[in-house]
Design an enzyme around this catalytic site. Structure first.
Site, PDB file in Angstrom:
ATOM      1  N   HIS A  62       0.678  -1.111  -0.430  1.00 28.73           N
ATOM      2  CA  HIS A  62      -0.045  -0.423   0.191  1.00 28.73           C
ATOM      3  C   HIS A  62       0.969   0.945  -0.141  1.00 28.73           C
ATOM      4  CE1 HIS A  62      -3.711  -2.081   0.201  1.00 28.73           C
ATOM      5  NE2 HIS A  62      -2.769  -3.223   1.242  1.00 28.73           N
ATOM      6  N   TYR A 129     -11.265  -2.371  -3.783  1.00 30.18           N
ATOM      7  CA  TYR A 129     -12.171  -3.262  -2.865  1.00 30.18           C
ATOM      8  C   TYR A 129     -13.008  -3.257  -2.807  1.00 30.18           C
ATOM      9  CZ  TYR A 129      -9.542  -5.265   2.112  1.00 30.18           C
ATOM     10  OH  TYR A 129      -9.193  -5.276   2.823  1.00 30.18           O
ATOM     11  N   HIS A 194      -7.941  -9.834  -2.533  1.00 28.49           N
ATOM     12  CA  HIS A 194      -8.192  -9.543  -0.468  1.00 28.49           C
ATOM     13  C   HIS A 194      -8.573 -11.344  -0.092  1.00 28.49           C
ATOM     14  CE1 HIS A 194      -8.581  -7.839   3.969  1.00 28.49           C
ATOM     15  NE2 HIS A 194      -9.417  -9.117   3.360  1.00 28.49           N
ATOM     16  N   HIS A 223      -3.416 -13.169   1.342  1.00 32.17           N
ATOM     17  CA  HIS A 223      -3.510 -13.346   3.131  1.00 32.17           C
ATOM     18  C   HIS A 223      -4.269 -14.505   3.980  1.00 32.17           C
ATOM     19  CE1 HIS A 223      -3.893  -8.996   2.794  1.00 32.17           C
ATOM     20  NE2 HIS A 223      -5.279  -8.902   2.649  1.00 32.17           N
ATOM     21  N   ASP A 284       2.561  -6.625   1.984  1.00 30.86           N
ATOM     22  CA  ASP A 284       1.107  -5.491   3.223  1.00 30.86           C
ATOM     23  C   ASP A 284       1.211  -4.632   3.414  1.00 30.86           C
ATOM     24  OD1 ASP A 284      -1.804  -5.559   2.472  1.00 30.86           O
ATOM     25  OD2 ASP A 284      -2.404  -6.640   3.686  1.00 30.86           O
TER      26      ASP A 284
END
Ligand code: ZN
Length: 390
Positions: A62, A129, A194, A223, A284
């Site tokens: 990010h 997202y 994600h 993840h 991440d």
């Protein structure tokens, strides 16, 4: 400039033994023992006692910050260029996170270009997202075709209370657009996903692959080390041909909540004979690591660190994972999945992105990106940033 790195143990990331590496401009020109080149124009570097490995590839960071799950004061900070350089990361992919309202694709692109100006190689994913995906043009296909820096879409959230609760059909349509956009532009067009902590995990991705003409490799779920249940499901997903990514940034709370350190997840995969070529680590970095209680109430926040990528590689080796295998999950595997053929390996004609590691303890001794030394023995050597610390 021609640089000759002598007497190093080379990992391409497969072990290649003691070789010299010749760097001409931004590229690796040759690897060998008798390169037959010397003279005033050749800078000789004695790398005795070092391993030379590919610069690390971080497939999800990010770079403009993220977060905000606990209100505006919990927005995380933008990444400082010194952080990836010190951590040996020479290629990274920037993404938006939970907040695609105050974090924008234009901001993301500007930051990626800043990193390029500093000597790194930075790409981005379009989208967000949420679905409908945030885009610059009409849809993700147009973004992938028209904007060089966009190489995929995401991270798109599934199995998470923060996601847009996408339907199978929405995921199919998004993946289809990403696939064709990637094809037209000669890019991966991959959909970074994600995966939250809801029990369905990657189930939707398997359903899309089963119920459409899209291959399972269209998705790149991350993840997957979130808990043992998801990790076990992830190994089944790899058995079907899919890619999975582990997140190296963890907090003590994550570990208490069931998160599995990447190094331990990789050691499990090796022990179980899972196809490691389909596994990667990403940092991440600069994400918020929000902590929620069992009712999904926000209870606190950590922040992802890009150095965790390197640290989990070292911890993997300490756990007995072969060095070349541990390297592959932060070099050649993500580069191949992201279709970046000049990245993630040391080979003639490839980009001269190199990390020199101390052979004794794997300390990062020096970092070269596109033929320029950016870091050497604790010092940032070529920082052009106005605001970066010296
Ligand atoms: Zn995420």
């Amino acid at each position: 400039m021609i640089i000759r790195i002598n007497n190093a143990e080379v990992y391409q990331p497969t072990a290649a033994g003691q070789q010299d590496v010749l760097v001409a401009g931004a590229l690796v020109a040759a690897i060998g023992n008798d390169l037959g080149i010397a003279g005033d124009l050749v800078a000789q570097v004695d790398a005795t006692g070092c391993l030379v490995v590919p610069g690390f590839v971080d497939s999800l960071a990010h770079i403009i910050g993220g977060g905000g799950e606990g209100g505006f004061r919990t927005r995380t900070s933008e990444m400082n260029v010194a952080d990836p350089i010190r951590a040996g990361v020479t290629t990274l992919v920037g993404v938006l996170g939970t907040d695609a309202v105050t974090r924008t694709l234009t901001n993301l692109l500007a930051k990626a270009r800043a990193f390029d100006e500093e000597g790194l190689t930075c790409y981005c994913h379009t989208g967000s997202y949420q679905i409908p995906a945030r885009t610059l043009f009409n849809d993700v296909m147009e973004d992938l075709v028209l904007v060089d820096k966009f190489i995929g879409v995401g991270e798109v959230a599934i199995a998470d209370h923060r996601s847009s609760q996408p339907t199978l059909d929405e995921l199919k349509k998004l993946a289809a657009q990403a696939r064709v956009g990637g094809m037209l532009a000669g890019k991966s067009g991959i959909v970074s996903v994600h995966v939250g902590s809801a029990p369905q995990g990657v189930e939707q991705l398997m359903q899309v692959a089963a119920q459409s003409d899209l291959p399972i490799t269209q998705f790149y779920p991350t993840h997957i080390n979130r808990n043992q249940r998801l990790l076990t499901q992830g190994f089944e997903y790899v058995a079907k041909g899919g890619y999975i990514d582990f997140t190296t940034s963890t907090t003590p709370h994550d570990l208490a909540g069931g998160e599995i350190k990447c190094s331990e997840a990789l050691a499990q995969a090796v022990a179980l004979g899972v196809n490691i070529a389909n596994i990667t680590f990403s940092s991440d970095a600069n994400a918020s690591l929000p902590m929620f209680d069992e009712h999904n109430n926000f209870i606190g926040l950590g922040e992802g660190r890009i150095a965790s990528l390197y640290e989990e590689f070292v911890d993997s080796v300490k756990l007995g994972v072969p060095l070349a295998t541990a390297l592959s999950v932060i070099t050649s595997n993500p580069a191949r999945i992201l279709k970046l053929p000049s990245k993630g390996k040391i080979s003639a004609g490839g980009d001269a992105d190199l990390v020199l590691l101390d052979a004794k303890d794997l300390t990062i001794r020096a970092v070269m990106a596109r033929g320029v030394w950016l870091y050497s023995d604790g010092t940032l050597t070529d920082i052009k940033a106005r605001f970066a610390p010296a």
